[in-house]
Design a protein around this motif. Structure first.
Motif, PDB file in Angstrom:
ATOM      1  N   VAL A  97      14.667  87.171  15.878  1.00  0.00           N
ATOM      2  CA  VAL A  97      14.802  87.640  14.498  1.00  0.00           C
ATOM      3  C   VAL A  97      13.578  88.476  14.170  1.00  0.00           C
ATOM      4  O   VAL A  97      12.441  88.007  14.326  1.00  0.00           O
ATOM      5  CB  VAL A  97      14.942  86.468  13.511  1.00  0.00           C
ATOM      6  CG1 VAL A  97      15.025  86.977  12.087  1.00  0.00           C
ATOM      7  CG2 VAL A  97      16.175  85.636  13.854  1.00  0.00           C
ATOM      8  N   ASN A  98      13.811  89.709  13.761  1.00  0.00           N
ATOM      9  CA  ASN A  98      12.730  90.660  13.497  1.00  0.00           C
ATOM     10  C   ASN A  98      11.801  90.809  14.695  1.00  0.00           C
ATOM     11  O   ASN A  98      10.574  90.914  14.560  1.00  0.00           O
ATOM     12  CB  ASN A  98      11.929  90.245  12.261  1.00  0.00           C
ATOM     13  CG  ASN A  98      12.727  90.397  10.979  1.00  0.00           C
ATOM     14  OD1 ASN A  98      13.683  91.170  10.912  1.00  0.00           O
ATOM     15  ND2 ASN A  98      12.350  89.646   9.962  1.00  0.00           N
ATOM     16  N   GLY A  99      12.395  90.783  15.881  1.00  0.00           N
ATOM     17  CA  GLY A  99      11.632  90.958  17.102  1.00  0.00           C
ATOM     18  C   GLY A  99      10.826  89.750  17.528  1.00  0.00           C
ATOM     19  O   GLY A  99      10.027  89.848  18.471  1.00  0.00           O
ATOM     20  N   VAL A 145      18.510  91.052  13.782  1.00  0.00           N
ATOM     21  CA  VAL A 145      18.850  89.925  14.649  1.00  0.00           C
ATOM     22  C   VAL A 145      19.364  90.463  15.985  1.00  0.00           C
ATOM     23  O   VAL A 145      20.274  91.303  16.014  1.00  0.00           O
ATOM     24  CB  VAL A 145      19.920  89.016  14.003  1.00  0.00           C
ATOM     25  CG1 VAL A 145      20.275  87.864  14.935  1.00  0.00           C
ATOM     26  CG2 VAL A 145      19.425  88.488  12.667  1.00  0.00           C
ATOM     27  N   ARG A 146      18.793  89.982  17.052  1.00  0.00           N
ATOM     28  CA  ARG A 146      19.246  90.334  18.400  1.00  0.00           C
ATOM     29  C   ARG A 146      19.742  89.073  19.076  1.00  0.00           C
ATOM     30  O   ARG A 146      19.016  88.086  19.175  1.00  0.00           O
ATOM     31  CB  ARG A 146      18.116  90.969  19.206  1.00  0.00           C
ATOM     32  CG  ARG A 146      18.522  91.386  20.625  1.00  0.00           C
ATOM     33  CD  ARG A 146      17.343  92.012  21.364  1.00  0.00           C
ATOM     34  NE  ARG A 146      17.699  92.378  22.723  1.00  0.00           N
ATOM     35  CZ  ARG A 146      17.660  91.523  23.757  1.00  0.00           C
ATOM     36  NH1 ARG A 146      17.262  90.261  23.562  1.00  0.00           N
ATOM     37  NH2 ARG A 146      17.997  91.924  24.965  1.00  0.00           N
ATOM     38  N   VAL A 147      20.967  89.118  19.562  1.00  0.00           N
ATOM     39  CA  VAL A 147      21.627  87.937  20.127  1.00  0.00           C
ATOM     40  C   VAL A 147      22.054  88.240  21.559  1.00  0.00           C
ATOM     41  O   VAL A 147      22.576  89.338  21.846  1.00  0.00           O
ATOM     42  CB  VAL A 147      22.849  87.523  19.283  1.00  0.00           C
ATOM     43  CG1 VAL A 147      23.482  86.252  19.860  1.00  0.00           C
ATOM     44  CG2 VAL A 147      22.444  87.315  17.830  1.00  0.00           C
ATOM     45  N   ALA A 148      21.849  87.276  22.436  1.00  0.00           N
ATOM     46  CA  ALA A 148      22.316  87.354  23.824  1.00  0.00           C
ATOM     47  C   ALA A 148      23.106  86.090  24.130  1.00  0.00           C
ATOM     48  O   ALA A 148      22.598  84.980  23.947  1.00  0.00           O
ATOM     49  CB  ALA A 148      21.149  87.511  24.790  1.00  0.00           C
ATOM     50  N   VAL A 149      24.341  86.262  24.605  1.00  0.00           N
ATOM     51  CA  VAL A 149      25.229  85.133  24.885  1.00  0.00           C
ATOM     52  C   VAL A 149      25.759  85.248  26.296  1.00  0.00           C
ATOM     53  O   VAL A 149      26.275  86.309  26.697  1.00  0.00           O
ATOM     54  CB  VAL A 149      26.396  85.081  23.876  1.00  0.00           C
ATOM     55  CG1 VAL A 149      27.304  83.887  24.182  1.00  0.00           C
ATOM     56  CG2 VAL A 149      25.875  84.985  22.451  1.00  0.00           C
ATOM     57  N   ARG A 150      25.657  84.164  27.035  1.00  0.00           N
ATOM     58  CA  ARG A 150      26.221  84.063  28.386  1.00  0.00           C
ATOM     59  C   ARG A 150      27.401  83.113  28.352  1.00  0.00           C
ATOM     60  O   ARG A 150      27.253  81.942  27.985  1.00  0.00           O
ATOM     61  CB  ARG A 150      25.163  83.562  29.369  1.00  0.00           C
ATOM     62  CG  ARG A 150      25.675  83.224  30.759  1.00  0.00           C
ATOM     63  CD  ARG A 150      26.110  84.461  31.509  1.00  0.00           C
ATOM     64  NE  ARG A 150      26.631  84.108  32.842  1.00  0.00           N
ATOM     65  CZ  ARG A 150      27.097  85.001  33.707  1.00  0.00           C
ATOM     66  NH1 ARG A 150      27.085  86.305  33.385  1.00  0.00           N
ATOM     67  NH2 ARG A 150      27.548  84.616  34.882  1.00  0.00           N
ATOM     68  N   ASN A 151      28.583  83.621  28.715  1.00  0.00           N
ATOM     69  CA  ASN A 151      29.806  82.817  28.686  1.00  0.00           C
ATOM     70  C   ASN A 151      30.162  82.388  30.100  1.00  0.00           C
ATOM     71  O   ASN A 151      30.684  83.179  30.898  1.00  0.00           O
ATOM     72  CB  ASN A 151      30.948  83.627  28.067  1.00  0.00           C
ATOM     73  CG  ASN A 151      32.233  82.815  27.958  1.00  0.00           C
ATOM     74  OD1 ASN A 151      32.206  81.590  28.057  1.00  0.00           O
ATOM     75  ND2 ASN A 151      33.348  83.480  27.761  1.00  0.00           N
ATOM     76  N   ASP A 152      29.869  81.150  30.445  1.00  0.00           N
ATOM     77  CA  ASP A 152      30.206  80.594  31.762  1.00  0.00           C
ATOM     78  C   ASP A 152      31.491  79.789  31.740  1.00  0.00           C
ATOM     79  O   ASP A 152      31.829  79.123  32.729  1.00  0.00           O
ATOM     80  CB  ASP A 152      29.060  79.699  32.260  1.00  0.00           C
ATOM     81  CG  ASP A 152      27.814  80.513  32.589  1.00  0.00           C
ATOM     82  OD1 ASP A 152      27.962  81.694  32.965  1.00  0.00           O
ATOM     83  OD2 ASP A 152      26.693  79.968  32.448  1.00  0.00           O
ATOM     84  N   SER A 153      32.224  79.837  30.645  1.00  0.00           N
ATOM     85  CA  SER A 153      33.485  79.099  30.551  1.00  0.00           C
ATOM     86  C   SER A 153      34.610  79.929  31.171  1.00  0.00           C
ATOM     87  O   SER A 153      34.478  81.146  31.354  1.00  0.00           O
ATOM     88  CB  SER A 153      33.811  78.802  29.085  1.00  0.00           C
ATOM     89  OG  SER A 153      34.063  80.004  28.384  1.00  0.00           O
ATOM     90  N   PRO A 154      35.735  79.299  31.513  1.00  0.00           N
ATOM     91  CA  PRO A 154      36.853  80.049  32.119  1.00  0.00           C
ATOM     92  C   PRO A 154      37.668  80.850  31.112  1.00  0.00           C
ATOM     93  O   PRO A 154      38.602  81.553  31.508  1.00  0.00           O
ATOM     94  CB  PRO A 154      37.700  78.931  32.737  1.00  0.00           C
ATOM     95  CG  PRO A 154      37.408  77.718  31.919  1.00  0.00           C
ATOM     96  CD  PRO A 154      35.978  77.845  31.503  1.00  0.00           C
TER      97      PRO A 154
END
Length: 283
Positions: free
Chosen positions: A43-45, A62-71
């Motif tokens: 948030v705000n760097g 806001v910077r968001v990173a999401v890793r989806n390991d679900s099928p």
């Protein structure tokens, strides 16, 4: 008696000294409702493990990173920023994303959230939660940190703290006046219970005061520590107060003599008023 009071104050000081250390140790906490989803955000760097300065007149990046390991494909509906103290939400901001993350992939995106209404909602150090919400309004994952809100003290949170302080002062004044006038119960446990509401109010005022003054942000541990610790300390303080002794007996109130009836007290035939028969009217 002085020794007992010093022991109580020392125990309360040790307890309160341990609580802030737990509050300062607050770090980034990531909770995911789905074990296959990995969430990271800034948030705000700034990562959420550090206090993040938020100004009502500036956009929050806001910077968001999401890793989806679900099928299955993950559908993100929105990103929510919120701050809560004692289970009460003092600010909530939500921005729509409408983003889909296929199985086994990672997505990163940046968005700006307008928080101009924060001016009248909160100020000081508050717990900050960044939450991903899916299409069913369920939580995907949450990242927790601390927000340093630079807003007016005359806000919902600031006024809540001020009202709590006023009530606490009144509670302590009432119980101390009762102690000085020897109106507290003779039973020690009952005297201690009379002090508990004042101690509880002191704990609540301490939690909010430290937050508004930007000394430390409230956490679950610090909230329960201050509330329960100071309430328990107030109970012990009331328990150790001297037993009130009854004051000197009051003299019985003088009973006024009933008013005398002159017709009953005077002897018969003496000083009795003469009754004049009514005159007959002639027509």
């Amino acid at each position: 008696m002085t020794r007992r009071i010093l022991l109580v104050l020392a125990a309360v000081a040790v307890l309160l000294g341990a609580v802030p250390s737990a509050a300062v140790a607050r770090s980034t906490v990531t909770r995911s409702a789905r074990s296959e989803v990995r969430l990271d955000a800034t948030v705000n760097g700034t990562r959420l493990r550090d206090p993040i300065a938020i100004h009502p007149d500036r956009l929050v990046t806001v910077r968001v990173a999401v890793r989806n390991d679900s099928p299955e494909t993950l559908h993100v509906r929105s990103v929510r920023l919120s701050g809560a103290v004692l289970g009460l939400d003092f600010f909530v901001f939500e921005a729509a994303t409408r983003l889909s993350i296929p199985a086994g992939q990672t997505r990163q995106w940046t968005m700006e959230i307008q928080v101009d209404s924060l001016e009248g909602q909160a100020t000081g150090l508050l717990p900050l939660s960044l939450t991903l919400v899916d299409e069913d309004r369920d939580t995907i994952g949450t990242v927790e940190g601390t927000a340093d809100v630079h807003a007016s003290v005359i806000s919902a949170y600031g006024l809540f703290g001020l009202g709590t302080l006023v009530v606490t002062v009144l509670l302590w004044a009432a119980v101390l006046v009762a102690l000085a006038r020897r109106r507290l119960p003779v039973n020690r446990a009952m005297r201690g219970l009379r002090f508990v509401p004042a101690g509880f109010g002191l704990g609540l005022s301490t939690v909010i005061g430290l937050s508004v003054l930007r000394i430390t942000a409230p956490t679950t541990a610090s909230e329960f520590g201050y509330l329960i610790g100071l309430a328990a300390g107030a109970f012990v303080l009331g328990y150790l107060t001297p037993t009130p002794r009854p004051g000197p007996p009051r003299p019985p109130a003088a009973v006024a003599a009933p008013a005398s009836d002159p017709e009953r007290t005077q002897p018969a035939g003496v000083g009795a008023p003469e009754r004049v028969p009514p005159q007959e009217r002639r027509w």
